[in-house]
Design an enzyme around this catalytic site. Structure first.
Site, PDB file in Angstrom:
ATOM      1  N   LYS A   1     -10.358 -12.217 -15.721  1.00  0.00           N
ATOM      2  CA  LYS A   1     -10.470 -12.383 -17.177  1.00  0.00           C
ATOM      3  C   LYS A   1      -9.868 -13.707 -17.662  1.00  0.00           C
ATOM      4  O   LYS A   1     -10.453 -14.392 -18.492  1.00  0.00           O
ATOM      5  CB  LYS A   1      -9.736 -11.220 -17.847  1.00  0.00           C
ATOM      6  CG  LYS A   1      -9.973 -11.099 -19.325  1.00  0.00           C
ATOM      7  CD  LYS A   1     -11.137 -10.209 -19.573  1.00  0.00           C
ATOM      8  CE  LYS A   1     -11.410  -9.985 -21.019  1.00  0.00           C
ATOM      9  NZ  LYS A   1     -12.595  -9.119 -21.158  1.00  0.00           N
TER      10      LYS A   1
ATOM     11  N   ASP B   1     -16.424 -11.847 -22.647  1.00  0.00           N
ATOM     12  CA  ASP B   1     -17.199 -12.009 -21.407  1.00  0.00           C
ATOM     13  C   ASP B   1     -18.664 -12.345 -21.692  1.00  0.00           C
ATOM     14  O   ASP B   1     -19.199 -13.313 -21.158  1.00  0.00           O
ATOM     15  CB  ASP B   1     -17.139 -10.735 -20.540  1.00  0.00           C
ATOM     16  CG  ASP B   1     -15.713 -10.357 -20.202  1.00  0.00           C
ATOM     17  OD1 ASP B   1     -14.845 -11.255 -20.272  1.00  0.00           O
ATOM     18  OD2 ASP B   1     -15.461  -9.184 -19.883  1.00  0.00           O
TER      19      ASP B   1
ATOM     20  N   GLU C   1       4.456 -11.340  -5.978  1.00  0.00           N
ATOM     21  CA  GLU C   1       3.381 -11.533  -6.965  1.00  0.00           C
ATOM     22  C   GLU C   1       3.736 -11.016  -8.352  1.00  0.00           C
ATOM     23  O   GLU C   1       3.103 -11.393  -9.321  1.00  0.00           O
ATOM     24  CB  GLU C   1       2.092 -10.858  -6.468  1.00  0.00           C
ATOM     25  CG  GLU C   1       2.122  -9.324  -6.416  1.00  0.00           C
ATOM     26  CD  GLU C   1       2.722  -8.749  -5.126  1.00  0.00           C
ATOM     27  OE1 GLU C   1       3.458  -9.487  -4.443  1.00  0.00           O
ATOM     28  OE2 GLU C   1       2.478  -7.561  -4.826  1.00  0.00           O
TER      29      GLU C   1
ATOM     30  N   HIS D   1       7.919  -7.764  -3.631  1.00  0.00           N
ATOM     31  CA  HIS D   1       6.616  -8.210  -4.154  1.00  0.00           C
ATOM     32  C   HIS D   1       6.743  -9.571  -4.849  1.00  0.00           C
ATOM     33  O   HIS D   1       7.130  -9.627  -6.005  1.00  0.00           O
ATOM     34  CB  HIS D   1       6.080  -7.172  -5.146  1.00  0.00           C
ATOM     35  CG  HIS D   1       5.623  -5.917  -4.468  1.00  0.00           C
ATOM     36  ND1 HIS D   1       4.362  -5.775  -3.964  1.00  0.00           N
ATOM     37  CD2 HIS D   1       6.278  -4.772  -4.177  1.00  0.00           C
ATOM     38  CE1 HIS D   1       4.243  -4.589  -3.388  1.00  0.00           C
ATOM     39  NE2 HIS D   1       5.397  -3.956  -3.506  1.00  0.00           N
TER      40      HIS D   1
ATOM     41  N   CYS E   1       5.287  -6.139   1.671  1.00  0.00           N
ATOM     42  CA  CYS E   1       5.606  -4.715   1.590  1.00  0.00           C
ATOM     43  C   CYS E   1       4.967  -3.938   2.758  1.00  0.00           C
ATOM     44  O   CYS E   1       5.378  -4.093   3.888  1.00  0.00           O
ATOM     45  CB  CYS E   1       5.174  -4.185   0.220  1.00  0.00           C
ATOM     46  SG  CYS E   1       5.885  -2.595  -0.162  1.00  0.00           S
ATOM     47  N   TYR E   2       3.931  -3.154   2.519  1.00  0.00           N
ATOM     48  CA  TYR E   2       3.224  -2.458   3.610  1.00  0.00           C
ATOM     49  C   TYR E   2       2.763  -3.477   4.656  1.00  0.00           C
ATOM     50  O   TYR E   2       2.794  -3.218   5.863  1.00  0.00           O
ATOM     51  CB  TYR E   2       2.024  -1.705   3.036  1.00  0.00           C
ATOM     52  CG  TYR E   2       1.214  -0.891   4.033  1.00  0.00           C
ATOM     53  CD1 TYR E   2       1.562   0.419   4.336  1.00  0.00           C
ATOM     54  CD2 TYR E   2       0.091  -1.435   4.650  1.00  0.00           C
ATOM     55  CE1 TYR E   2       0.807   1.165   5.243  1.00  0.00           C
ATOM     56  CE2 TYR E   2      -0.665  -0.699   5.548  1.00  0.00           C
ATOM     57  CZ  TYR E   2      -0.305   0.595   5.841  1.00  0.00           C
ATOM     58  OH  TYR E   2      -1.051   1.336   6.723  1.00  0.00           O
TER      59      TYR E   2
ATOM     60  N   GLY F   1       0.838  -1.194   0.000  1.00  0.00           N
ATOM     61  CA  GLY F   1       0.000   0.000   0.000  1.00  0.00           C
ATOM     62  C   GLY F   1       0.870   1.239   0.000  1.00  0.00           C
ATOM     63  O   GLY F   1       2.057   1.168   0.333  1.00  0.00           O
TER      64      GLY F   1
END
Ligand code: XMP
Length: 509
Positions: A365, A225, A169, A167, A80-81, A53
């Protein structure tokens, strides 16, 4: 969504939060993003990630987790945060770094612990922070450092609490997926049991239960979609599905025929030719926001008329809302600026009187694409580039006329054909032409020309929120320019857009 176990990701405002959620789903662990102060009451929550964040944990108004995060004895991963929150709230110390550390750094593993077991002693990670931990909270072991960040990772395996400053991710972090797996399967003891096929089955039952004998209306756009949703609902409630396709005149070349072909097997497919109406209302309009508004309103008007003609048992409206839309509208931590009005993000207005059915609201998605594959939709649909609701109207600067749209449709068809032929289509987020109806001077066959400019926009992106202009080979751009100028009457110059997002947006209007 009912699952037996899930990871809750508390969103402290990082731009990568959604990526964390996707990473867990990729490893077959169901994940959900929650507001930062959620009380974590759902018994299915078996592990918690505290996201990154933009704030500093020591600021008085910095977002904090609900005390249940520390009291419920759940396995935790701070990123992180999130790492700094753990340090700050559990008895360590966090201070400003002096300067922001942003970008790649080399991580040195001091002790493998749980997260780094079997990983190399040094590897590259991605950093983005302005504070650092100066003293560990009691009970934690120091497991890794970088040159600028001494406490780059620490963990308390007994209480199952883990923290990384970098991070894991993002794809720039080496072994990031493995680190998240170590947390999920070893640290938190979860099992890889989440399957899309199970999800589909249970959503199918849920849809049947929810709608009973009622009919369901679906606005079919031809995009991935709504096409996937149509295929799904056709499988679950074939007789009750009423799909409506509105030809606005602003669509890609051959779109209406493509949709009619693909969905010829639906029991109730209504195709509305509203081209004239859209062009009439857009006549003389040049302001981009005004164009979007008119298109949005016209679409609703057309839809309302169609809805009136439907049998009275049609009470539901199915929408292909996806998880990122839900997260963004649900609990944004600050007021988000309206950059552009995306008319179909908010969906059709409530006054139409339908109950909403959103079977994909928990999906990303790429998961919808996987479902499309499971439902045997053609590959051409599954990997389609996003196409904006207002269509070519926002790719024509100035007034939108049938002639200009026709010109752009031809240009778009050439670009798509060449891109697919060269094998770039699936590597790009989007590639499309923009008509700039300004005349420049050229020369063709010894004669002077004075005709319009066509811009080509091609970007790579993960989710359309940020994007980089595509470094396409010169030979390919050359082929595009040659064909476009040669085959499209009214164009004598092609330019290539080299603006990334930010500061540019992907569309020109
Ligand atoms: P921008 O131009 O905002 O676009 O950088 C980000 C992504 O959103 C698409 N886009 C739209 N999609 N209705 C849509 O359904 C819209 O009004 C709209 N405007 C932009 C755009 O194509 C890109 O993928």
């Amino acid at each position: 969504m009912k699952v037996s176990e899930k990871v809750a990701i508390l969103d402290f405002g990082s731009q990568y939060t959604k990526l964390i959620a996707r990473r867990f789903r990729e490893m077959h662990v169901y994940s959900e993003i929650l507001p930062p102060d959620s009380p974590l009451e759902d018994p299915a929550i078996r592990a918690v990630v505290l996201s990154g964040g933009p704030r500093s944990v020591y600021e008085p108004e910095a977002p904090r987790p609900h005390p249940s995060v520390w009291n419920r004895n759940l396995p935790l991963l701070g990123v992180c945060y999130g790492l700094q929150l753990m340090a700050h709230e559990l008895g360590g110390r966090v201070v400003p770094s002096g300067s922001r550390e942003y970008g790649p750094a080399e991580l040195e593993v001091l002790e493998p612990g749980v997260l780094f077991r079997d990983l190399p002693p040094r590897f590259r990670v991605w950093m983005s922070h302005g504070d650092r931990v100066e003293a560990l909270p009691p009970g934690f072991r120091h497991t890794a450092r970088t040159e600028a960040t001494p406490f780059a990772a620490f963990e308390d395996p007994v209480r199952r609490r883990f923290a990384v400053q970098f991070h894991p991710e993002v794809s720039h972090t080496q072994h990031g997926r493995e680190i998240l797996k170590r947390f999920a399967f070893e640290g938190a003891g979860l099992s890889p049991s989440w399957e899309l096929a199970d999800f589909l089955k249970s959503q199918g039952e849920e849809v049947r239960r929810q709608v009973g004998d009622a009919g369901v209306l679906l606005a079919l756009s031809g995009g991935v979609d709504s096409s996937t949703l149509a295929a799904f609902l056709h499988r679950v409630i074939p007789e009750q599905l009423y799909a409506v396709f509105v030809d606005t005149g602003l669509l890609k070349k051959g779109e209406r025929e493509r949709v009619e072909r693909m969905f010829a097997h639906l029991r109730h497919l209504v195709v509305v030719d509203a081209r004239e109406r859209f062009f009439q209302r857009l006549s003389g309009v040049v302001d981009p926001e005004e164009k979007r508004r008119i298109i949005g309103h016209t679409f609703v008007d057309v839809f309302r008329e169609v809805a009136r003609e439907l049998p009275s048992h049609v009470r539901f409206l199915a929408q292909g809302t996806l998880y990122p839309d839900v997260i963004e509208s649900g609990h944004s931590t600050g007021p988000a600026a309206t950059i552009k009005t995306h008319h179909n993000v908010g969906g059709l207005p409530e006054e139409l009187g339908f109950e909403l059915l959103e079977p994909f609201r928990e999906l990303f998605k790429d998961e919808v694409r996987e479902i499309a594959r499971m439902l045997d939709l053609p590959g051409e649909v599954i990997h389609r580039h996003p196409f904006p609701g207002p269509g070519f109207a926002v790719r024509i600067l100035g007034e939108v006329t049938p002639d200009r749209v026709a010109l752009l449709q031809e240009a778009d068809a050439i670009i798509e054909e060449e891109t697919r032929k060269a094998g770039f289509y699936e590597h790009l987020w989007q590639i499309f032409p923009v008509l700039v109806p300004l005349s420049t001077v050229g020369v063709m066959g010894d004669a002077r020309t004075y005709a319009w400019v066509l811009a080509v926009r091609a970007v790579v992106s993960e989710d359309g929120m940020t994007a980089d202009w595509a470094r396409l080979p010169h030979a390919f751009l050359d082929r595009l320019a040659t064909r476009l100028v040669g085959e499209i009457r009214g164009i004598n110059r092609v330019v290539y857009d080299i603006t990334s997002k930010p500061p540019g947006t992907i569309e020109w209007e």
